[in-house]
Design a protein around this motif. Structure first.
Motif, PDB file in Angstrom:
ATOM      1  N   LYS A   1      -7.989   2.612  -2.126  1.00 16.52           N
ATOM      2  CA  LYS A   1      -6.938   3.035  -3.057  1.00 16.52           C
ATOM      3  C   LYS A   1      -7.229   2.587  -4.487  1.00 16.52           C
ATOM      4  O   LYS A   1      -6.761   3.199  -5.443  1.00 16.52           O
ATOM      5  CB  LYS A   1      -5.574   2.476  -2.635  1.00 16.52           C
ATOM      6  N   LEU A   2      -8.002   1.517  -4.628  1.00 13.89           N
ATOM      7  CA  LEU A   2      -8.384   1.013  -5.958  1.00 13.89           C
ATOM      8  C   LEU A   2      -9.687   1.651  -6.457  1.00 13.89           C
ATOM      9  O   LEU A   2     -10.215   1.254  -7.486  1.00 13.89           O
ATOM     10  CB  LEU A   2      -8.555  -0.511  -5.916  1.00 13.89           C
ATOM     11  N   ASN A   3     -10.194   2.624  -5.700  1.00 15.10           N
ATOM     12  CA  ASN A   3     -11.472   3.292  -6.010  1.00 15.10           C
ATOM     13  C   ASN A   3     -12.655   2.323  -6.041  1.00 15.10           C
ATOM     14  O   ASN A   3     -13.603   2.527  -6.782  1.00 15.10           O
ATOM     15  CB  ASN A   3     -11.378   4.067  -7.337  1.00 15.10           C
TER      16      ASN A   3
ATOM     17  N   ARG B   1       2.460   2.171  -3.185  1.00 14.93           N
ATOM     18  CA  ARG B   1       1.466   2.497  -4.212  1.00 14.93           C
ATOM     19  C   ARG B   1       1.218   1.339  -5.179  1.00 14.93           C
ATOM     20  O   ARG B   1       1.151   1.516  -6.393  1.00 14.93           O
ATOM     21  CB  ARG B   1       1.875   3.764  -4.966  1.00 14.93           C
TER      22      ARG B   1
ATOM     23  N   LYS C   1      -8.798  -0.573   3.285  1.00 15.68           N
ATOM     24  CA  LYS C   1      -7.916   0.535   2.891  1.00 15.68           C
ATOM     25  C   LYS C   1      -7.381   0.341   1.478  1.00 15.68           C
ATOM     26  O   LYS C   1      -7.323   1.282   0.689  1.00 15.68           O
ATOM     27  CB  LYS C   1      -6.731   0.656   3.857  1.00 15.68           C
ATOM     28  N   SER C   2      -7.003  -0.894   1.157  1.00 16.21           N
ATOM     29  CA  SER C   2      -6.464  -1.150  -0.189  1.00 16.21           C
ATOM     30  C   SER C   2      -7.564  -1.002  -1.245  1.00 16.21           C
ATOM     31  O   SER C   2      -7.300  -0.529  -2.350  1.00 16.21           O
ATOM     32  CB  SER C   2      -5.809  -2.531  -0.277  1.00 16.21           C
TER      33      SER C   2
ATOM     34  N   ILE D   1       0.860  -1.196   0.000  1.00 19.50           N
ATOM     35  CA  ILE D   1       0.000   0.000   0.000  1.00 19.50           C
ATOM     36  C   ILE D   1       0.893   1.242   0.000  1.00 19.50           C
ATOM     37  O   ILE D   1       0.695   2.159  -0.792  1.00 19.50           O
ATOM     38  CB  ILE D   1      -0.967   0.023   1.209  1.00 19.50           C
ATOM     39  N   LYS D   2       1.891   1.244   0.881  1.00 18.49           N
ATOM     40  CA  LYS D   2       2.805   2.390   0.963  1.00 18.49           C
ATOM     41  C   LYS D   2       3.599   2.575  -0.323  1.00 18.49           C
ATOM     42  O   LYS D   2       3.979   3.685  -0.668  1.00 18.49           O
ATOM     43  CB  LYS D   2       3.744   2.233   2.153  1.00 18.49           C
TER      44      LYS D   2
ATOM     45  N   PRO E   1      -1.659  -0.931  -4.882  1.00 17.64           N
ATOM     46  CA  PRO E   1      -2.861  -1.362  -4.164  1.00 17.64           C
ATOM     47  C   PRO E   1      -3.438  -2.701  -4.613  1.00 17.64           C
ATOM     48  O   PRO E   1      -3.987  -3.440  -3.806  1.00 17.64           O
ATOM     49  CB  PRO E   1      -3.861  -0.224  -4.400  1.00 17.64           C
TER      50      PRO E   1
ATOM     51  N   SER F   1     -15.109   1.774  -3.785  1.00 14.95           N
ATOM     52  CA  SER F   1     -15.710   2.294  -2.555  1.00 14.95           C
ATOM     53  C   SER F   1     -16.753   1.372  -1.950  1.00 14.95           C
ATOM     54  O   SER F   1     -16.791   1.188  -0.729  1.00 14.95           O
ATOM     55  CB  SER F   1     -16.367   3.654  -2.827  1.00 14.95           C
TER      56      SER F   1
ATOM     57  N   CYS G   1      -3.913  -5.604  -2.018  1.00 16.76           N
ATOM     58  CA  CYS G   1      -5.238  -6.171  -1.743  1.00 16.76           C
ATOM     59  C   CYS G   1      -5.189  -7.697  -1.771  1.00 16.76           C
ATOM     60  O   CYS G   1      -5.764  -8.360  -0.903  1.00 16.76           O
ATOM     61  CB  CYS G   1      -6.251  -5.631  -2.759  1.00 16.76           C
TER      62      CYS G   1
END
Length: 121
Positions: free
Chosen positions: A103-105, A63, A99-100, A60-61, A65, A107, A69
């Motif tokens: 980051k992948l949109n 970038r 959270k991951s 995740i850090k 994702p 929602s 995931c």
């Protein structure tokens, strides 16, 4: 002079030119394979779940994702299998999956996971 300093800086940067994504993936695979190899009982050992969670958080850090995931889902599944559904470590792992997904949109999927995690907290 400024231009010779700049040239030195560029040559130093060239020495460190590598693909961070490939490096992270190779390192992750190496760590996972080693944990599986040395796991006492089976690959479904808690140490592998911890390892997958740590790698997922790192991804995740970094970038990454999608890869994060995948690792976090694997970790959450192992935690659930080993510790049961209503354990705080399972909730933390599911929260990381959420959270991951953010980051992948994704929602909607993230909200479902946040809800799953919060029911344990």
């Amino acid at each position: 002079s400024a231009s010779s300093h700049s040239q030195k800086h560029m040559s130093a940067m060239d020495e460190f030119d590598f693909n961070i994504v490939d490096t992270i993936q190779e390192g992750s695979s190496c760590i996972i394979n080693t944990i599986v190899q040395y796991s006492d009982d089976s690959p479904k050992d808690i140490s592998l779940a911890v390892c997958l969670s740590t790698i997922g958080e790192g991804l995740i850090k970094a970038r990454q994702p999608r890869e994060a995931c995948q690792r976090l889902e694997e970790a959450a599944s192992m935690y659930r299998e080993i510790l049961g559904k209503k354990h705080i470590d399972v909730a933390r792992a599911v929260n990381s999956v959420a959270k991951s997904l953010v980051k992948l949109n994704e929602s909607r999927a993230a909200l479902i996971r946040y809800g799953e995690a919060s029911s344990t907290y």
